[in-house]
Write a protein that holds these residues in place. Structure first.
Motif, PDB file in Angstrom:
ATOM      1  N   UNK A 126       0.800  -1.237   0.000  1.00 33.68           N
ATOM      2  CA  UNK A 126       0.000   0.000   0.000  1.00 33.68           C
ATOM      3  C   UNK A 126       0.830   1.283   0.000  1.00 33.68           C
ATOM      4  N   UNK A 127       0.151   2.399  -0.320  1.00 31.47           N
ATOM      5  CA  UNK A 127       0.814   3.706  -0.289  1.00 31.47           C
ATOM      6  C   UNK A 127       1.072   4.158   1.143  1.00 31.47           C
ATOM      7  N   UNK A 128       1.731   5.290   1.280  1.00 32.19           N
ATOM      8  CA  UNK A 128       1.982   5.898   2.586  1.00 32.19           C
ATOM      9  C   UNK A 128       0.795   6.782   2.987  1.00 32.19           C
ATOM     10  N   UNK A 129       0.170   7.377   1.965  1.00 30.03           N
ATOM     11  CA  UNK A 129      -0.987   8.250   2.192  1.00 30.03           C
ATOM     12  C   UNK A 129      -2.045   7.927   1.148  1.00 30.03           C
ATOM     13  N   UNK A 130      -3.298   7.842   1.571  1.00 30.78           N
ATOM     14  CA  UNK A 130      -4.420   7.826   0.623  1.00 30.78           C
ATOM     15  C   UNK A 130      -5.078   9.192   0.683  1.00 30.78           C
ATOM     16  N   UNK A 131      -5.272   9.804  -0.482  1.00 28.98           N
ATOM     17  CA  UNK A 131      -5.959  11.106  -0.616  1.00 28.98           C
ATOM     18  C   UNK A 131      -7.179  10.838  -1.502  1.00 28.98           C
ATOM     19  N   UNK A 132      -8.359  11.072  -0.954  1.00 30.01           N
ATOM     20  CA  UNK A 132      -9.568  10.674  -1.685  1.00 30.01           C
ATOM     21  C   UNK A 132     -10.735  11.546  -1.271  1.00 30.01           C
ATOM     22  N   UNK A 133     -11.834  11.460  -2.039  1.00 27.13           N
ATOM     23  CA  UNK A 133     -13.061  12.043  -1.502  1.00 27.13           C
ATOM     24  C   UNK A 133     -13.754  10.963  -0.672  1.00 27.13           C
ATOM     25  N   UNK A 134     -14.827  11.332   0.012  1.00 25.84           N
ATOM     26  CA  UNK A 134     -15.431  10.423   0.998  1.00 25.84           C
ATOM     27  C   UNK A 134     -15.904   9.119   0.366  1.00 25.84           C
ATOM     28  N   UNK A 135     -16.547   9.200  -0.790  1.00 25.87           N
ATOM     29  CA  UNK A 135     -17.077   7.992  -1.431  1.00 25.87           C
ATOM     30  C   UNK A 135     -15.960   7.036  -1.813  1.00 25.87           C
ATOM     31  N   UNK A 136     -14.855   7.607  -2.308  1.00 23.84           N
ATOM     32  CA  UNK A 136     -13.726   6.758  -2.708  1.00 23.84           C
ATOM     33  C   UNK A 136     -13.081   6.084  -1.493  1.00 23.84           C
ATOM     34  N   UNK A 137     -12.987   6.801  -0.397  1.00 26.17           N
ATOM     35  CA  UNK A 137     -12.391   6.209   0.819  1.00 26.17           C
ATOM     36  C   UNK A 137     -13.260   5.063   1.332  1.00 26.17           C
ATOM     37  N   UNK A 138     -14.566   5.265   1.311  1.00 21.81           N
ATOM     38  CA  UNK A 138     -15.472   4.205   1.786  1.00 21.81           C
ATOM     39  C   UNK A 138     -15.370   2.993   0.858  1.00 21.81           C
ATOM     40  N   UNK A 139     -15.329   3.237  -0.435  1.00 26.70           N
ATOM     41  CA  UNK A 139     -15.225   2.120  -1.397  1.00 26.70           C
ATOM     42  C   UNK A 139     -13.907   1.371  -1.231  1.00 26.70           C
ATOM     43  N   UNK A 140     -12.813   2.107  -1.016  1.00 24.43           N
ATOM     44  CA  UNK A 140     -11.502   1.455  -0.873  1.00 24.43           C
ATOM     45  C   UNK A 140     -11.443   0.630   0.413  1.00 24.43           C
ATOM     46  N   UNK A 141     -11.929   1.195   1.503  1.00 22.16           N
ATOM     47  CA  UNK A 141     -11.904   0.469   2.786  1.00 22.16           C
ATOM     48  C   UNK A 141     -12.757  -0.790   2.706  1.00 22.16           C
ATOM     49  N   UNK A 142     -13.836  -0.696   1.981  1.00 20.89           N
ATOM     50  CA  UNK A 142     -14.713  -1.848   1.837  1.00 20.89           C
ATOM     51  C   UNK A 142     -14.072  -2.921   0.937  1.00 20.89           C
ATOM     52  N   UNK A 143     -13.468  -2.482  -0.151  1.00 20.21           N
ATOM     53  CA  UNK A 143     -12.769  -3.394  -1.069  1.00 20.21           C
ATOM     54  C   UNK A 143     -11.620  -4.113  -0.370  1.00 20.21           C
ATOM     55  N   UNK A 144     -10.919  -3.384   0.490  1.00 17.60           N
ATOM     56  CA  UNK A 144      -9.788  -3.964   1.228  1.00 17.60           C
ATOM     57  C   UNK A 144     -10.251  -4.723   2.474  1.00 17.60           C
ATOM     58  N   UNK A 145     -11.579  -4.845   2.656  1.00 19.38           N
ATOM     59  CA  UNK A 145     -12.194  -5.571   3.783  1.00 19.38           C
ATOM     60  C   UNK A 145     -11.751  -4.994   5.128  1.00 19.38           C
ATOM     61  N   UNK A 146     -11.636  -3.666   5.186  1.00 23.05           N
ATOM     62  CA  UNK A 146     -11.249  -2.998   6.438  1.00 23.05           C
ATOM     63  C   UNK A 146     -12.474  -2.484   7.171  1.00 23.05           C
ATOM     64  N   UNK A 147     -13.601  -2.366   6.464  1.00 25.76           N
ATOM     65  CA  UNK A 147     -14.877  -1.999   7.096  1.00 25.76           C
ATOM     66  C   UNK A 147     -15.944  -2.949   6.570  1.00 25.76           C
ATOM     67  N   UNK A 148     -17.066  -2.969   7.235  1.00 23.48           N
ATOM     68  CA  UNK A 148     -18.170  -3.820   6.820  1.00 23.48           C
ATOM     69  C   UNK A 148     -18.735  -3.311   5.487  1.00 23.48           C
TER      70      UNK A 148
END
Ligand SMILES: Nc1ncnc2c1ncn2[C@@H]1O[C@H](COP(=O)(O)OP(=O)(O)OP(=O)(O)O)[C@@H](O)[C@H]1O
Ligand SMILES: Cc1ncsc1CCO
Ligand SMILES: [Mg+2]
Length: 301
Positions: A126-148
């Motif tokens: 992974x990167x050192x920093x993720x810079x995203x808008x809110x929808x992208x952050x939620x989608x990424x966390x979900x894809x990476x199975x870090x949130x429900x």
């Protein structure tokens, strides 16, 4: 929940932010970008206006070799070509091996098989920093199975359909994941919106300000990612994310005062990135969420 409190004016983080702004202007660090074709020019111009230098490249061997002289890299998956499916994971693996710091902008996360394949490949390098808008952050966390994933919203194209507050848990979960892989155990996530949110996985900061006109030019977010990489070339991840977000808010406000619409706003915005002082950036309102609330919100993440 009690209101988040503004950092005291003598807080050490404020000094680190001011120092990052000064260091970029004094040292003109190179931050290399592998970024989309829509906003590539604004990314380079914003990096230059902040005081850094830019280099854009798409060939893995070129990107990997140039990373040796680049303080940090920026990767943006906005416009994809077929070869990116192999190129981007190869680049991420090389950065991981070299311990090279980089910033990811997961534009349109959740949309398309190829983009999902690429973003999934970044999970283990992974990167050192993720810079995203809110929808992208939620989608990424979900894809990476870090949130429900049940709590995640639908993918939203390149624009956000979620409020920044809806992405707090996703942002903290991503930052903790990144920190586990980071060479010095330090990482950050910066979520942009009306109020920006920055976290290192533990502490959560909100940075209000900016201008609604920033959403009427393409690439305010992409170029912010590029400038985060410019600051990451001279500073730790949390400081870099805070400094770039605060610089963007102050510059957006200055540009709005003289702009007549999106066209003149973009020109004025580049001028403002150049003219805003380190003291103005570091003196920004930076609201820290109380630790207990941070812990409550993260339970189960
Ligand atoms: N409503 C708003 N009011 C003030 N500032 C805003 C607003 N919306 C976004 N911004 C600022 O605009 C910049 C870009 O954030 P935004 O969330 O629009 O990124 P993005 O959706 O990734 O943009 P793009 O993909 O077009 O580059 C950030 O500095 C953010 O603080
Ligand atoms: C409009 C657009 N399309 C792909 S990338 C991009 C820039 C904003 O993210
Ligand atoms: Mg974007």
């Amino acid at each position: 929940m009690s209101d988040p409190a503004n950092l005291p004016c003598t807080h050490p983080l404020r000094e680190r932010i001011a120092q990052a702004v000064r260091d970029v202007r004094a040292r003109t660090p190179l931050a290399q970008s592998f970024t989309n074709f829509v906003t590539i020019n604004l990314v380079a111009n914003a990096q230059l206006a902040a005081g850094g230098t830019a280099a854009m490249s798409f060939l893995p061997d070129d990107v990997i070799d140039t990373a040796a002289i680049s303080g940090a890299d920026y990767v943006n998956v906005g416009t994809l070509l077929p070869f990116y499916k192999d190129a981007l994971p190869q680049i991420a693996r090389a950065f991981a091996k070299a311990g090279h710091p980089w910033v990811l902008d997961p534009v349109a996360a959740g949309i398309g098989k190829t983009r999902t394949e690429i973003l999934n490949a970044f999970r283990a390098v992974p990167p050192t920093i993720v810079r995203a808008n809110a929808s992208e952050a939620i989608a990424l966390a979900s894809m990476w199975r870090l949130i429900d994933p049940d709590g995640a919203s639908r993918p939203a194209g390149v624009e956000s359909v979620d409020e920044v507050d809806a992405a707090v848990d996703a942002a903290r979960a991503i930052a903790r994941h990144l920190a586990r892989y980071a060479p010095q155990g330090r990482a950050a996530v910066a979520i942009s919106g009306k109020v920006d949110l920055v976290t290192d996985g533990e502490r959560v900061f909100r940075i209000p300000g900016g201008s609604a006109l920033m959403t009427k030019i393409t690439g305010a977010g992409c170029s912010l990612g590029g400038v985060v990489a410019t600051y990451l070339a001279v500073a730790d991840p949390l400081t870099a994310a805070l400094a770039a977000s605060a610089l963007y808010n102050r510059a957006g406000e200055a540009a709005e005062r003289v702009a007549h619409g999106p066209g003149s706003f973009q020109v004025a915005f580049l001028d403002a990135l150049w003219n805003v002082t380190p003291e103005q950036v570091a003196g920004s309102e930076i609201l820290e969420q109380a630790a207990a609330q941070s812990a409550d919100r993260s339970s189960g993440a």
